[in-house]
Design an enzyme around this catalytic site. Structure first.
Site, PDB file in Angstrom:
ATOM      1  N   ASN A 148     -43.784  63.527 -70.433  1.00 10.25           N
ATOM      2  CA  ASN A 148     -45.226  63.691 -70.184  1.00 10.25           C
ATOM      3  C   ASN A 148     -45.536  63.706 -68.686  1.00 10.25           C
ATOM      4  OD1 ASN A 148     -44.368  60.975 -70.259  1.00 10.25           O
ATOM      5  ND2 ASN A 148     -46.454  60.233 -70.493  1.00 10.25           N
ATOM      6  N   ASP A 199     -42.551  51.041 -74.500  1.00 10.55           N
ATOM      7  CA  ASP A 199     -43.495  52.173 -74.449  1.00 10.55           C
ATOM      8  C   ASP A 199     -44.272  52.141 -73.132  1.00 10.55           C
ATOM      9  OD1 ASP A 199     -44.377  54.558 -75.552  1.00 10.55           O
ATOM     10  OD2 ASP A 199     -46.130  53.643 -76.477  1.00 10.55           O
TER      11      ASP A 199
END
Length: 417
Positions: free
Chosen positions: A96, A306
């Site tokens: 990302n 995460d």
């Protein structure tokens, strides 16, 4: 690198020295000797730390750094230094970035930025071009350039046929496909878990159904294709049940859970703190209990931070406008150490993720490469800004009591303490 670790309790179920307190002699980056007492006639550097425990080096399977494109959030250099200080000798980095990592040049750029570092970086390539869920990206080329798996971070594969084709195609070169568990047609523009708290606070909800529908769909497609699937960061009790049933059928599926989903519930929303806005959203106490049971029963294979740095301009705003994401590498061990049994936690951070992502294992044994995380499991403290090494400070655990201190790592013939 030559050094002597003194009086370390070894936590490594695959090691003959598991649960033993020993000295460890390291020469030229390899474990030369493990014994109760090792003399140091050559005046090697010694590591003596309070209540020292060691394990295989930890591997985080979902980390975002931003570079290229979002360097103000985190650079690869600072991200890898943060990983090392947080106990991770290996990290899988999400695609990302801007532009997204959907081609071999992007993968090579990211890998080349991580040369000669203590923590090894393994890129995850986008599954689809521009992460738009329309056309497959250059999977085979990216794998040849160093990508270890393929998925569109926090973006679901909307086109079911595309996932089917990806699972079939990837079998030609034994690639691992990731599918984010959310059906956007149900989640819509939701901000938080759809339940009592979101209703009380007037926040648009994301139902657990949005996750479970996607997990069920993906498992049906997996069964049809006989492919190899990883479902990252599940968050609901029903997802655990669905994956357990799939594993009992013999499907080649694995899953992970983010650390914050094992500790925190949607009660955190009351503060309207943008740091509590994560994807998947924080769920209920019932879900947390089911996720912890899923870890202990072996249904959930691995735990991830995460880690997703977001700059202050996109976090310290109205809850509606805040971006999803929390940093998590610095707080992972301290947040989970007293929630998950230590052996289980270490396995979920070492052997399990490495086996699934096809990364070389280095055990705590004589003759093995020194790939070691050093920590103290009995150290209580309040997590504050002083404990954050990331450029971005968007931690969901800020000002919370944690238990467990990471000293650092020994990896790639380097030491970070």
């Amino acid at each position: 690198m030559n050094l002597l670790i003194k009086s370390a309790t070894i936590i490594d179920p695959s090691s003959p020295f598991h649960k033993q307190e020993n000295d460890i002699l390291i020469e030229n980056g390899c474990i030369k000797k493990i014994s109760k007492k090792i003399k140091n006639p050559n005046n090697l550097k010694e590591i003596k730390l309070d209540n020292l425990h060691i394990s295989q080096g930890w591997f985080d399977t979902s980390v975002s750094f931003g570079e290229p494109g979002f360097e103000e959030r985190e650079t690869i250099k600072n991200g890898l230094e943060t990983a090392a200080k947080s106990g991770f000798t290996k990290v899988a980095v999400n695609p990302n970035t801007y532009p997204v990592a959907d081609n071999k040049s992007a993968i090579e750029f990211i890998k080349n930025k991580a040369n000669n570092t203590a923590t090894s970086l393994f890129p995850i390539g986008c599954l689809t071009k521009n992460a738009e869920s329309k056309d497959l990206a250059e999977l085979f080329d990216m794998q040849n350039s160093g990508a270890i798996a393929f998925g569109d971070y926090n973006n679901p594969i909307v086109n079911a046929n595309l996932l089917k084709i990806a699972l079939q195609y990837a079998q030609n070169f034994d690639a691992l496909i990731l599918s984010f568990p959310q059906d956007n047609s149900i989640a819509g523009y939701g901000l938080a878990n759809e339940h009592i708290n979101s209703t009380k606070l007037g926040l648009k909800g994301i139902p657990s159904l949005a996750e479970e529908m996607q997990v069920a769909r993906d498992l049906f497609i997996l069964e049809y294709t006989n492919g190899k699937l990883h479902i990252p960061t599940i968050s609901t009790a029903k997802s655990v049940k669905l994956i357990k049933e799939a594993k009992n059928k013999g499907l080649n599926v694995s899953c992970s859970v983010a650390a914050h989903h094992l500790v925190l519930t949607d009660d955190e929303l009351a503060s309207f703190d943008g740091n509590t806005k994560v994807l998947p959203p924080l769920r209920t106490a019932k879900d947390v209990k089911a996720l912890i049971k899923g870890i202990n029963d072996g249904v959930i294979d691995m735990i991830t931070s995460d880690h997703n740095p977001i700059d202050i301009e996109h976090k310290k705003v109205e809850y509606n406008n805040a971006k999803f994401g929390t940093i998590g590498m610095e707080s992972l061990f301290g947040s989970l150490n007293k929630v998950i049994p230590l052996e289980t936690l270490v396995t979920c951070l070492t052997t399990n993720p490495r086996n699934r992502f096809n990364i070389e294992n280095s055990f705590i044994n004589e003759g093995e490469k020194a790939n070691i995380t050093l920590f103290n499991p009995d150290f209580e403290y309040e997590f504050s800004l002083n404990n954050i090494y990331s450029t971005s400070k968007n931690s969901i655990f800020l000002n919370k009591k944690l238990n467990g201190k990471v000293y650092g790592i020994i990896s790639n013939n380097k030491i970070v303490l």
